[in-house]
Design an enzyme around this catalytic site. Structure first.
Site, PDB file in Angstrom:
ATOM      1  CD  GLN A  50      -2.854  -1.073   2.412  1.00 51.57           C
ATOM      2  OE1 GLN A  50      -3.385  -0.051   2.959  1.00 51.57           O
ATOM      3  NE2 GLN A  50      -2.944  -2.460   3.066  1.00 51.57           N
TER       4      GLN A  50
HETATM    5  N1  LIG Z   1      -7.106 -14.545 -10.079  1.00 49.58           N
HETATM    6  C1  LIG Z   1      -6.137 -14.376  -8.987  1.00 49.58           C
HETATM    7  N2  LIG Z   1      -6.227 -13.625  -8.157  1.00 49.58           N
HETATM    8  C2  LIG Z   1      -5.178 -13.714  -7.233  1.00 49.58           C
HETATM    9  C3  LIG Z   1      -3.966 -14.219  -7.810  1.00 49.58           C
HETATM   10  N3  LIG Z   1      -2.859 -13.830  -6.881  1.00 49.58           N
HETATM   11  C4  LIG Z   1      -3.536 -13.010  -5.898  1.00 49.58           C
HETATM   12  N4  LIG Z   1      -4.747 -12.977  -6.147  1.00 49.58           N
HETATM   13  C5  LIG Z   1      -5.745 -12.183  -5.578  1.00 49.58           C
HETATM   14  O1  LIG Z   1      -5.495 -10.838  -5.438  1.00 49.58           O
HETATM   15  C6  LIG Z   1      -5.842 -10.150  -4.167  1.00 49.58           C
HETATM   16  C7  LIG Z   1      -4.446  -9.678  -3.413  1.00 49.58           C
HETATM   17  O2  LIG Z   1      -3.669 -10.643  -3.195  1.00 49.58           O
HETATM   18  P1  LIG Z   1      -2.501 -10.410  -1.905  1.00 49.58           P
HETATM   19  O3  LIG Z   1      -1.528 -11.542  -2.135  1.00 49.58           O
HETATM   20  O4  LIG Z   1      -3.064 -10.084  -0.594  1.00 49.58           O
HETATM   21  O5  LIG Z   1      -1.766  -9.153  -2.648  1.00 49.58           O
HETATM   22  P2  LIG Z   1      -0.504  -8.453  -1.947  1.00 49.58           P
HETATM   23  O6  LIG Z   1       0.326  -7.930  -3.278  1.00 49.58           O
HETATM   24  O7  LIG Z   1       0.266  -9.250  -0.959  1.00 49.58           O
HETATM   25  O8  LIG Z   1      -1.166  -7.034  -1.364  1.00 49.58           O
HETATM   26  P3  LIG Z   1      -0.539  -6.006  -0.266  1.00 49.58           P
HETATM   27  O9  LIG Z   1      -0.187  -7.143   1.002  1.00 49.58           O
HETATM   28  O10 LIG Z   1      -1.548  -5.053   0.130  1.00 49.58           O
HETATM   29  O11 LIG Z   1       0.638  -5.492  -0.677  1.00 49.58           O
HETATM   30  C8  LIG Z   1      -6.500 -11.395  -3.328  1.00 49.58           C
HETATM   31  O12 LIG Z   1      -7.754 -11.288  -3.343  1.00 49.58           O
HETATM   32  C9  LIG Z   1      -6.037 -12.509  -3.883  1.00 49.58           C
HETATM   33  O13 LIG Z   1      -6.984 -13.772  -3.818  1.00 49.58           O
HETATM   34  C10 LIG Z   1      -3.837 -14.886  -8.844  1.00 49.58           C
HETATM   35  O14 LIG Z   1      -2.595 -15.511  -9.217  1.00 49.58           O
HETATM   36  N5  LIG Z   1      -4.945 -15.116  -9.504  1.00 49.58           N
END
Ligand SMILES: Nc1nc2c(ncn2[C@@H]2O[C@H](COP(=O)(O)OP(=O)(O)OP(=O)(O)O)[C@@H](O)[C@H]2O)c(=O)[nH]1
Ligand SMILES: [Mg+2]
Length: 192
Positions: free
Chosen positions: A71
Site C-alpha cells: 500500500q
Molecule cells: N485470480 C487471481 N487472483 C489472485 C492471484 N494472486 C492473488 N490474487 C488475489 O489478489 C488479491 C490480493 O492478493 P495479495 O496476495 O493479498 O496481494 P499483495 O500483493 O500481498 O497485497 P498487499 O499485501 O496489500 O501489498 C487477493 O484477493 C488474492 O486472492 C492470482 O494468481 N490469480
C-alpha cells in the site's frame, strides 16, 4: 577482507538466498508466498507490515522470502528491507494492464531499481493473475505491454526477466524461481 567479500563468502557457505518481494498492493505477493509454501491461498488479506518466510531446499538453497505490504502508505518503508537482498521479485497485477495503476507501478519500480543498496540484485518481474485474463486476450501481448509500460528495457544495472504467472495455479512460478537462483549463483561464484 572487505565487508562485501565476507558477506558473499557467508552466503555461499550458508546457501541462503534473500528474496525481497515487492510490487503494488493487491498484486498478489502474499498469495505467491503462500503458493510457494503450499498454504491456502483463498484467505489472504492485505499485508500491513512485513512477513519473513523460509523456503527450504530449493535446488540445495534456502530462500528467505521477505513479503512486504505494497500500500502507498507502506512504500516508504520498503527501503528498510533492501540490505543484503539477492533477488527482487516484482509482482504486477495482469488485470490492471491498461490502467493508471501501471504508471504507478512503473514509478515505484524505477525508484527501486535505482537504489544503491539493491545494486546487483536480479529482478524477476512476475505478471500475476493470468488465470483471470479472458481467453480472448493474448498473454504475450499483456507481457509486452507490461514490459513497455514499466520501461524494463531501460534497466541496465540489474539482470531482469519478465514472466506471466498465476499464484493461484502456480503457472511459471517454478521457472521464475529457477531463473532467480541461477542468477544469484552466477553472481556469487563470479570471482571464484
Ligand atoms: N485470480 C487471481 N487472483 C489472485 C492471484 N494472486 C492473488 N490474487 C488475489 O489478489 C488479491 C490480493 O492478493 P495479495 O496476495 O493479498 O496481494 P499483495 O500483493 O500481498 O497485497 P498487499 O499485501 O496489500 O501489498 C487477493 O484477493 C488474492 O486472492 C492470482 O494468481 N490469480
Ligand atoms: Mg501482501
Amino acid at each position: 577482507m572487505g565487508l562485501l567479500t565476507t558477506i558473499r563468502k557467508q552466503k555461499i557457505k550458508d546457501k541462503e538466498i534473500r528474496v525481497l518481494i515487492l510490487g503494488l498492493d493487491n498484486s498478489g505477493k502474499t498469495t505467491l508466498v503462500r503458493h510457494l509454501l503450499h498454504e491456502d491461498v483463498s484467505t489472504v488479506s492485505p499485508t500491513l507490515g512485513f512477513a519473513i518466510r523460509t523456503l527450504s531446499d530449493i535446488g540445495g538453497y534456502t530462500l528467505q522470502l521477505w513479503d512486504v505490504g505494497g500500500q502507498s502508505s507502506l512504500r516508504p518503508f520498503w527501503r528498510n528491507y533492501f540490505d543484503r537482498t539477492d533477488v527482487v521479485i516484482w509482482v504486477v497485477d495482469a488485470t490492471t494492464v491498461g490502467e493508471e495503476r501501471l504508471s504507478e507501478c512503473r514509478a515505484e519500480l524505477s525508484k527501486v531499481v535505482a537504489e544503491d543498496k539493491l545494486s546487483g540484485a536480479g529482478v524477476l518481474v512476475l505478471v500475476n493473475k493470468i488465470d483471470s485474463v479472458p481467453s480472448s486476450v493474448s498473454i504475450d501481448d499483456i507481457v509486452k505491454t507490461v514490459r513497455v509500460a514499466l520501461a524494463l528495457d531501460r534497466i541496465t544495472n540489474h539482470e531482469w526477466i519478465i514472466l506471466p504467472c498465476s499464484a493461484y495455479t502456480g503457472e511459471n512460478i517454478d521457472q521464475g524461481l529457477r531463473w532467480a537462483i541461477d542468477e544469484v549463483k552466477r553472481r556469487l561464484y563470479r570471482f571464484d
